[in-house]
Design a protein around this motif. Structure first.
Motif, PDB file in Angstrom:
ATOM      1  N   TYR A  34       0.851  -1.213   0.000  1.00 50.36           N
ATOM      2  CA  TYR A  34       0.000   0.000   0.000  1.00 50.36           C
ATOM      3  C   TYR A  34       0.881   1.256   0.000  1.00 50.36           C
ATOM      4  O   TYR A  34       1.835   1.344  -0.746  1.00 50.36           O
ATOM      5  N   ILE A  35       0.564   2.225   0.904  1.00 51.68           N
ATOM      6  CA  ILE A  35       1.532   3.286   1.187  1.00 51.68           C
ATOM      7  C   ILE A  35       1.918   3.056   2.641  1.00 51.68           C
ATOM      8  O   ILE A  35       1.099   3.228   3.546  1.00 51.68           O
ATOM      9  N   PRO A  36       3.161   2.640   2.895  1.00 57.71           N
ATOM     10  CA  PRO A  36       3.518   2.233   4.257  1.00 57.71           C
ATOM     11  C   PRO A  36       3.616   3.405   5.231  1.00 57.71           C
ATOM     12  O   PRO A  36       3.623   4.568   4.827  1.00 57.71           O
ATOM     13  N   SER A  59      -6.375  14.145  11.852  1.00 55.34           N
ATOM     14  CA  SER A  59      -5.957  12.817  12.290  1.00 55.34           C
ATOM     15  C   SER A  59      -5.380  11.967  11.161  1.00 55.34           C
ATOM     16  O   SER A  59      -4.724  10.966  11.411  1.00 55.34           O
ATOM     17  N   GLY A  60      -5.635  12.374   9.914  1.00 56.08           N
ATOM     18  CA  GLY A  60      -5.120  11.591   8.794  1.00 56.08           C
ATOM     19  C   GLY A  60      -5.489  12.271   7.481  1.00 56.08           C
ATOM     20  O   GLY A  60      -6.177  13.311   7.473  1.00 56.08           O
ATOM     21  N   GLY A  61      -5.058  11.664   6.382  1.00 59.12           N
ATOM     22  CA  GLY A  61      -5.299  12.247   5.065  1.00 59.12           C
ATOM     23  C   GLY A  61      -6.772  12.297   4.697  1.00 59.12           C
ATOM     24  O   GLY A  61      -7.210  13.235   4.015  1.00 59.12           O
ATOM     25  N   SER A  62      -7.537  11.318   5.142  1.00 59.18           N
ATOM     26  CA  SER A  62      -8.959  11.291   4.771  1.00 59.18           C
ATOM     27  C   SER A  62      -9.701  12.483   5.361  1.00 59.18           C
ATOM     28  O   SER A  62     -10.470  13.158   4.667  1.00 59.18           O
ATOM     29  N   ILE A  63      -9.463  12.762   6.642  1.00 59.00           N
ATOM     30  CA  ILE A  63     -10.122  13.899   7.293  1.00 59.00           C
ATOM     31  C   ILE A  63      -9.575  15.202   6.719  1.00 59.00           C
ATOM     32  O   ILE A  63     -10.316  16.178   6.515  1.00 59.00           O
ATOM     33  N   THR A 123      -7.993   8.694  -8.344  1.00 62.03           N
ATOM     34  CA  THR A 123      -8.225   9.502  -7.140  1.00 62.03           C
ATOM     35  C   THR A 123      -8.457   8.574  -5.954  1.00 62.03           C
ATOM     36  O   THR A 123      -9.147   7.561  -6.084  1.00 62.03           O
ATOM     37  N   HIS A 124      -7.897   8.934  -4.808  1.00 65.85           N
ATOM     38  CA  HIS A 124      -8.030   8.081  -3.620  1.00 65.85           C
ATOM     39  C   HIS A 124      -9.494   8.001  -3.174  1.00 65.85           C
ATOM     40  O   HIS A 124     -10.226   8.989  -3.239  1.00 65.85           O
ATOM     41  N   HIS A 125      -9.922   6.818  -2.707  1.00 68.25           N
ATOM     42  CA  HIS A 125     -11.346   6.652  -2.378  1.00 68.25           C
ATOM     43  C   HIS A 125     -11.793   7.528  -1.213  1.00 68.25           C
ATOM     44  O   HIS A 125     -12.972   7.784  -1.041  1.00 68.25           O
ATOM     45  N   SER A 126     -10.826   8.022  -0.407  1.00 64.77           N
ATOM     46  CA  SER A 126     -11.227   8.906   0.693  1.00 64.77           C
ATOM     47  C   SER A 126     -11.829  10.209   0.155  1.00 64.77           C
ATOM     48  O   SER A 126     -12.600  10.870   0.847  1.00 64.77           O
ATOM     49  N   VAL A 127     -11.478  10.559  -1.074  1.00 62.83           N
ATOM     50  CA  VAL A 127     -12.002  11.791  -1.678  1.00 62.83           C
ATOM     51  C   VAL A 127     -13.483  11.612  -2.017  1.00 62.83           C
ATOM     52  O   VAL A 127     -14.314  12.471  -1.718  1.00 62.83           O
ATOM     53  N   ALA A 133      -0.858  14.045  -6.109  1.00 61.45           N
ATOM     54  CA  ALA A 133       0.607  14.108  -6.210  1.00 61.45           C
ATOM     55  C   ALA A 133       1.152  12.889  -5.488  1.00 61.45           C
ATOM     56  O   ALA A 133       1.378  12.904  -4.286  1.00 61.45           O
ATOM     57  N   GLY A 134       1.292  11.833  -6.266  1.00 61.63           N
ATOM     58  CA  GLY A 134       1.645  10.539  -5.724  1.00 61.63           C
ATOM     59  C   GLY A 134       0.383   9.707  -5.577  1.00 61.63           C
ATOM     60  O   GLY A 134      -0.207   9.656  -4.502  1.00 61.63           O
ATOM     61  N   THR A 135      -0.059   9.091  -6.691  1.00 65.05           N
ATOM     62  CA  THR A 135      -1.260   8.260  -6.601  1.00 65.05           C
ATOM     63  C   THR A 135      -0.931   7.005  -5.798  1.00 65.05           C
ATOM     64  O   THR A 135       0.203   6.523  -5.813  1.00 65.05           O
ATOM     65  N   ALA A 138      -1.847  15.307  -1.903  1.00 66.57           N
ATOM     66  CA  ALA A 138      -0.433  14.904  -1.850  1.00 66.57           C
ATOM     67  C   ALA A 138      -0.161  14.153  -0.550  1.00 66.57           C
ATOM     68  O   ALA A 138       0.922  14.257   0.023  1.00 66.57           O
ATOM     69  N   ALA A 139      -1.171  13.392  -0.102  1.00 61.34           N
ATOM     70  CA  ALA A 139      -1.033  12.654   1.159  1.00 61.34           C
ATOM     71  C   ALA A 139       0.218  11.777   1.132  1.00 61.34           C
ATOM     72  O   ALA A 139       0.987  11.742   2.084  1.00 61.34           O
ATOM     73  N   TYR A 140       0.413  11.117   0.006  1.00 62.61           N
ATOM     74  CA  TYR A 140       1.586  10.255  -0.120  1.00 62.61           C
ATOM     75  C   TYR A 140       2.818  11.043  -0.548  1.00 62.61           C
ATOM     76  O   TYR A 140       3.885  10.952   0.070  1.00 62.61           O
ATOM     77  N   LEU A 181      -1.174  16.732   2.979  1.00 65.30           N
ATOM     78  CA  LEU A 181       0.077  15.976   3.162  1.00 65.30           C
ATOM     79  C   LEU A 181      -0.091  15.092   4.395  1.00 65.30           C
ATOM     80  O   LEU A 181      -0.696  15.514   5.376  1.00 65.30           O
ATOM     81  N   ASP A 182       0.465  13.891   4.352  1.00 65.09           N
ATOM     82  CA  ASP A 182       0.326  12.955   5.474  1.00 65.09           C
ATOM     83  C   ASP A 182       1.668  12.748   6.182  1.00 65.09           C
ATOM     84  O   ASP A 182       2.472  11.929   5.738  1.00 65.09           O
ATOM     85  N   PRO A 183       1.902  13.437   7.297  1.00 68.22           N
ATOM     86  CA  PRO A 183       3.141  13.151   8.032  1.00 68.22           C
ATOM     87  C   PRO A 183       3.229  11.694   8.496  1.00 68.22           C
ATOM     88  O   PRO A 183       4.331  11.186   8.688  1.00 68.22           O
ATOM     89  N   HIS A 184       2.089  11.007   8.664  1.00 64.55           N
ATOM     90  CA  HIS A 184       2.194   9.599   9.049  1.00 64.55           C
ATOM     91  C   HIS A 184       2.523   8.694   7.859  1.00 64.55           C
ATOM     92  O   HIS A 184       2.574   7.487   7.991  1.00 64.55           O
ATOM     93  N   LYS A 185       2.766   9.302   6.715  1.00 62.54           N
ATOM     94  CA  LYS A 185       3.384   8.577   5.596  1.00 62.54           C
ATOM     95  C   LYS A 185       4.774   9.171   5.361  1.00 62.54           C
ATOM     96  O   LYS A 185       5.772   8.609   5.752  1.00 62.54           O
ATOM     97  N   GLY A 186       4.802  10.346   4.752  1.00 62.46           N
ATOM     98  CA  GLY A 186       6.066  10.913   4.276  1.00 62.46           C
ATOM     99  C   GLY A 186       7.021  11.448   5.323  1.00 62.46           C
ATOM    100  O   GLY A 186       8.167  11.755   5.015  1.00 62.46           O
TER     101      GLY A 186
HETATM  102  C1  LIG Z   1      -3.168   7.464   2.247  1.00 62.29           C
HETATM  103  C2  LIG Z   1      -3.835   8.352   1.294  1.00 62.29           C
HETATM  104  C3  LIG Z   1      -5.035   8.994   1.616  1.00 62.29           C
HETATM  105  C4  LIG Z   1      -5.777   8.728   2.888  1.00 62.29           C
HETATM  106  O1  LIG Z   1      -5.073   9.172   3.989  1.00 62.29           O
HETATM  107  P1  LIG Z   1      -5.256   8.470   5.431  1.00 62.29           P
HETATM  108  O2  LIG Z   1      -4.179   9.123   6.201  1.00 62.29           O
HETATM  109  O3  LIG Z   1      -5.075   7.007   5.203  1.00 62.29           O
HETATM  110  O4  LIG Z   1      -6.612   8.797   5.915  1.00 62.29           O
HETATM  111  C5  LIG Z   1      -5.565   9.878   0.695  1.00 62.29           C
HETATM  112  N1  LIG Z   1      -4.956  10.095  -0.480  1.00 62.29           N
HETATM  113  C6  LIG Z   1      -3.812   9.485  -0.834  1.00 62.29           C
HETATM  114  C7  LIG Z   1      -3.196   9.780  -2.151  1.00 62.29           C
HETATM  115  C8  LIG Z   1      -3.217   8.587   0.042  1.00 62.29           C
HETATM  116  O5  LIG Z   1      -2.080   7.963  -0.321  1.00 62.29           O
END
Ligand SMILES: *Cc1c(COP(=O)(O)O)cnc(C)c1O
Length: 496
Positions: free
Chosen positions: A106-108, A165-169, A200-204, A255-257, A284-286, A311-316
Motif C-alpha cells: 500500500y503506502i507504508p 488525524s489523517g489524510g482522509s479527514i 483519485t483516492h477513495h477517501s475523496v 501528487a503521488g497516486t 499529496a497525502a503520499y 500531506l500525510d506526516p504519518h506517511k512521508g
Molecule cells: C493514504 C492516502 C489517503 C488517505 O489518507 P489516510 O491518512 O489514510 O486517511 C488519501 N490520499 C492518498 C493519495 C493517500 O495515499
C-alpha cells in the motif's frame, strides 16, 4: 436546632459515602511504585519489539488467537503482566507490521520513536490543543508546524491549515472549504461539476458524500498511458460543461497516486482551473513530503499553484499513525467553512492571538498531535528526513533497475516517486493468477509485505518504499524472495 442537626447528619452521611467512593476511585491514580513498574514493563516490551524488527516478520498471517481479546471487562482490574502479554501476542504480532522495514505494501507508515515519546508526554500532561486560550504553547507549536509546511509547499502567508488525524479527514476539510468558497447550495448543486480520475483516492469520494456533494455531477477524467490526468481532455470537458450552463467548481488531482505513485500534471491543471475559476485541490497525502528531497522538489513545486493540498506526516515524515495535514491557500475560506460561536467559549475568544485549531476544523477537543511531529523534527533535524526520503527514492530506482533485469519480470514503467508496479510473465500459465499465487507465497513467508493492484484488468504486484527502516538489504531480500518464490509457484503449478 433540630434543623441544624438534620443538616449535619445529612452532610455527615454524604461525607461518609464520598470517602468510600474516593477510596475506590483512587484506583485510577496508581502510586509511584505501580507507575514505575508499568512503565518499566511497557518500556521493555517496546525495546524487545524494536530489537526484533530487523529479523522479524513484516506480515504475520496467523490471527487465530485474537478472539482471546474478547473476554468481558471485569469489575476488578487485572494483573498488568497478563494484559500486556495479551497485547504483545494478539495485537503486536498478527497482520501487517507497519514499523517493519519489510513493509512495502500500500503506502507504508513508519513510527518514529521520538513521536511515541511525544504522545506519552502529551497524554500525561493532557494539554488542551483545541483553543489557544487553554494552551497557548501547544497551539503555538501546531501553528508553527503549519507555517513551516506553508513555506514548504510555497503557499503565501495568507494560507492556513490544520493538523488532522489523517489524510482522509484532511481531504474532507479541504473539500468542505471548496464547497463553501464556491457557494455550492441546494439550488445550484445539481448543476455543479467535480472532476476526479480513476486514480483519485477513495477517501475523496467518501468526503464528497460526507460533505453532501454526491448530488453534484462528478466527471471521472480520462488518464494517459502513465495513469495521469490528461489536461487537454480535462479542458475540453470543462469547456463543454460550461457551454451547457453547468458550473465546474472543483478538481482533485493527486501528487503521488496510491496505486502507481505518479504525479498528475499539477502545473497545467492549475492553469486550466484558474481560467475556469475551479478550485484545485491536490491530494499529496503520499507524495507531498518529497518536496524535502531535492531531486524531486521540481516535480512537486507546482503544488503552490493549487487552492488546497493534503500531506500525510504519518506517511512521508514516518510518524506513527494519526496525523494528516490540510493547507488552504486562502485562510478566509478555511475559517468561513469551520467557524463557530458558543456562549461558553466567550472567555476563550477574547484573548486569542493565534488561530485556534477549533476555528478551522471539525474538532473542538483534540489530541495535541503537534508534538509528535515537532519533537522528531527538532531532535533529528530536517537533514535526516531529507536524506531518508532521497534514500527511499534511490532504493526504488535500484529495485526498478534490478527487477527489470530479472528473467520474465516486467514493470509498469519507471518510478516517479517510490512505487514500482511489476509482474512476472509465466511461460504458459495465466499471468494474473500466477502473480496472485506469487503474492500469496511472499505473504506466507512474511519477511516482507507487498500488495497487489489491478489496472485495466492486469494484476500487478507493487512495492511502495516509504518506511524509514527500509534500507538496501531489505530491497535485496525482496529481490531474492521474488526469485525464490517464482520457482516455488512454478513447481507447485506443474505439480512437482
Ligand atoms: C493514504 C492516502 C489517503 C488517505 O489518507 P489516510 O491518512 O489514510 O486517511 C488519501 N490520499 C492518498 C493519495 C493517500 O495515499
Amino acid at each position: 436546632m433540630h434543623i441544624i442537626a438534620l443538616y449535619l447528619s445529612v452532610v455527615n452521611a454524604l461525607i461518609k459515602k464520598i470517602n468510600k467512593l474516593e477510596k475506590v476511585a483512587l484506583l485510577l491514580e496508581p502510586g509511584k511504585d505501580t507507575r514505575k513498574s508499568w512503565h518499566k514493563q511497557v518500556s521493555e516490551i517496546a525495546e524487545n519489539f524494536l530489537d526484533k524488527l530487523e529479523n522479524g516478520k513484516a506480515y504475520d498471517q496467523d490471527s487465530s488467537h485474537i478472539n482471546l481479546l474478547k473476554q468481558p471487562f471485569t469489575e476488578e482490574g487485572m494483573l498488568s503482566s497478563k494484559i500486556f502479554g495479551d497485547i504483545v501476542n494478539y495485537v503486536d504480532k498478527p497482520g501487517i507490521n507497519p514499523a517493519s522495514g519489510g513493509h512495502l505494501g500500500y503506502i507504508p507508515g513508519g513510527g518514529l520513536y521520538a513521536s511515541a515519546l511525544a504522545d506519552y508526554w502529551v497524554n500525561v500532561t493532557n494539554r488542551y490543543a483545541g483553543i489557544s486560550f487553554a494552551n497557548p504553547g501547544a497551539v503555538k507549536i501546531e501553528n508553527e508546524l503549519i507555517r513551516w509546511m506553508i513555506r514548504l509547499v510555497g503557499y503565501p502567508e495568507t494560507a492556513w491549515g490544520n493538523l488532522a488525524s489523517g489524510g482522509s479527514i484532511a481531504n474532507l476539510i479541504a473539500i468542505v472549504a471548496a464547497r463553501e468558497a464556491k457557494g455550492i447550495t441546494p439550488e445550484n448543486i445539481r448543476k455543479s461539476v467535480i472532476y476526479v480520475s480513476k486514480q483519485t483516492h477513495h477517501s475523496v469520494e467518501k468526503a464528497f458524500r460526507i460533505a453532501g456533494l454526491q448530488y453534484a455531477i462528478t466527471r471521472t477524467l480520462p488518464l494517459d498511458e502513465k495513469l495521469k490526468i490528461d489536461p487537454v481532455r480535462f479542458e475540453e470537458i470543462a469547456e463543454d460543461d460550461k457551454k451547457q450552463g453547468l458550473i465546474p467548481f472543483l478538481m482533485v488531482s493527486t501528487a503521488g497516486t496510491t496505486d502507481a505513485g505518479v504525479i498528475d500534471p499539477i502545473d497545467v491543471l492549475s492553469e486550466i482551473c484558474s481560467r475556469y475559476a475551479i478550485w484545485h485541490h491536490v491530494d499529496a497525502a503520499y507524495g507531498g513530503f518529497f518536496l524535502l528531497a531535492k531531486s524531486l522538489s521540481s516535480s512537486l513545486e507546482a503544488i503552490n499553484k493549487s487552492d488546497s493540498v493534503v500531506l500525510d506526516p504519518h506517511k512521508g515524515l514516518f510518524l506513527p499513525y494519526g496525523l494528516g495535514v490540510v493547507l488552504v491557500k486562502s485562510r478566509t475560506h478555511l475559517k468561513n467553512a469551520f467557524h463557530y460561536e458558543a456562549n461558553y467559549m466567550q472567555d476563550a475568544t477574547e484573548v486569542e492571538t493565534e488561530i485556534s485549531p477549533a476555528e478551522v476544523s471539525p474538532e473542538l477537543t483534540k489530541h495535541f498531535r503537534g508534538l509528535r511531529m515537532w519533537l522528531p523534527l527538532r531532535l533529528h533535524g530536517i537533514k535526516a528526513f531529507r536524506s531518508a526520503l532521497e534514500e527511499k527514492c534511490l532504493l526504488t530506482r535500484y529495485f526498478y533497475e534490478k527487477i527489470s533485469k530479472l528473467n520474465r519480470f516486467e514493470t509498469f514503467g519507471k518510478p516517479e516517486l517510490t512505487v514500482v508496479m511489476f509482474r512476472y510473465i509465466p511461460v504458459s500459465h495465466d499471468p494474473n493468477a500466477f502473480n496472485q499465487l506469487l503474492a500469496d507465497e511472499i505473504h506466507r513467508d512474511g519477511r516482507i509485505f507487498i500488495s497487489t493492484t489491478t489496472i485495466n484488468d492486469v494484476h500487478w504486484l507493487r512495492v511502495a518504499i516509504l518506511v524509514f527502516r527500509t534500507h538496501l538489504k531489505t530491497i535485496d531480500l525482496t529481490l531474492q524472495l521474488l526469485a525464490e518464490k517464482v520457482i516455488l509457484v512454478e513447481n507447485k503449478i506443474s505439480g512437482c
